[in-house]
Design a protein around this motif. Structure first.
Motif, PDB file in Angstrom:
ATOM      1  N   ARG A   1      59.884   3.698  33.276  1.00  0.00           N
ATOM      2  CA  ARG A   1      60.638   4.274  34.391  1.00  0.00           C
ATOM      3  C   ARG A   1      59.663   4.936  35.367  1.00  0.00           C
ATOM      4  O   ARG A   1      58.741   5.640  34.971  1.00  0.00           O
TER       5      ARG A   1
ATOM      6  N   TYR B   1      57.399   6.812  30.970  1.00  0.00           N
ATOM      7  CA  TYR B   1      57.534   7.100  32.399  1.00  0.00           C
ATOM      8  C   TYR B   1      56.150   7.059  33.041  1.00  0.00           C
ATOM      9  O   TYR B   1      55.134   7.248  32.362  1.00  0.00           O
TER      10      TYR B   1
ATOM     11  N   ARG C   1      63.696   6.398  39.186  1.00  0.00           N
ATOM     12  CA  ARG C   1      64.489   7.459  38.563  1.00  0.00           C
ATOM     13  C   ARG C   1      64.520   8.746  39.374  1.00  0.00           C
ATOM     14  O   ARG C   1      65.570   9.374  39.526  1.00  0.00           O
TER      15      ARG C   1
END
Length: 275
Positions: A11, A39, A62
């Motif tokens: 993400r 992430y 995100r």
């Protein structure tokens, strides 16, 4: 996660600024790795804000930190505002939930938290220099924490009086020889690399008379104003503290994970070049 483990499920979080810096990138990526989260965080500059926001929505990015000069002009491009952003008409954080862009102001949240944690008499008189987006966050947080006796000091009469009126404070174009129990610098005075990098944000006499000194300038972490206030034994709140608290709030909003105090301190030290 290490950088080598980036894959199709990773993400992405990001920041948008006219002048991208390294603090957010280093802070967030350090915590992603420390917590083993899939992430990655990257800072971007842009001249096409519409296109950038459309890309966040379309690509499923995100989260996005928003810095000047985009904190207010971005609002019409978003879907909803948290009360922290609604209260001051300024955003610094966007969270994308399946294409719905919801905005917060974690600067405001950070100031509210730090004020709540710092023993300050709510009757204290304060002087706040500045009238930009961060000044709005600070003044609104003070207003919402029952500070009623304040003056906004800003050369720009239009923005200065607008902020003062919105928060119920007075306005002055110059500091002059004014003194107060709490001094708050929300201008670039003392900022590393700036034309006033070595200057105090307040006259020495005002610093001597104050009980509390707040400087939102985060780079360097020890501004001339903070150094002087510390030497005088004043209670201080630094820009580095504010920057870290607001970044932690962003991290939690993006990931749903809350780092430990030790992890936060390590990430802040790394982001500030001390780790």
């Amino acid at each position: 996660m290490s950088k080598l483990s980036i894959n199709r499920t990773t993400r992405l979080c990001m920041s948008l600024s006219a002048r991208p810096g390294n603090f957010g990138t280093r802070f967030h990526n350090h915590l992603y790795e420390a917590l083993g989260l899939d992430y990655v965080y990257k800072a971007f500059g842009t001249r096409d804000l519409d296109g950038a926001i459309g890309g966040i929505r379309a690509l499923g990015i995100r989260g996005c930190a928003v810095s000047m000069p985009f904190k207010e002009v971005v609002i019409p491009m978003l879907d909803s505002l948290d009360p922290s952003a609604q209260a001051i008409g300024s955003v610094n954080t966007i969270v994308n939930s399946d294409g719905h862009l919801h905005a917060y102001n974690t600067d405001y949240i950070a100031i509210v938290r730090l004020v709540a944690e710092t023993p300050i008499d709510r009757e204290i008189r304060f002087l706040l220099t500045g009238s930009g987006g961060m000044a709005k966050a600070v003044a609104s947080a003070l207003r919402d924490n029952s500070f009623t006796n304040g003056t906004i000091v800003a050369r720009n009469q239009a923005t200065g009086t607008a902020l003062a009126d919105a928060c119920g404070y007075g306005w002055a174009p110059e500091l002059g020889d004014a003194q107060a129990g709490m001094l708050i610098n929300v201008t670039p005075v003392g900022m590393e690399g700036g034309p006033e990098a070595e200057d105090l944000a307040f006259p020495k006499a005002a610093l001597e008379a104050a009980k509390v000194v707040v400087d939102v300038v985060a780079l360097p972490s020890e501004t001339p104003t903070i150094r002087a206030a510390r030497a005088l034994g004043k209670r201080i709140v630094t820009g580095a503290e504010i920057q870290t608290v607001q970044a932690v709030e962003q991290f939690i909003l993006y990931t749903g994970q809350t780092p430990t105090p030790e992890q936060i301190a390590a990430a802040a030290a790394f982001a500030q070049g001390r780790g």
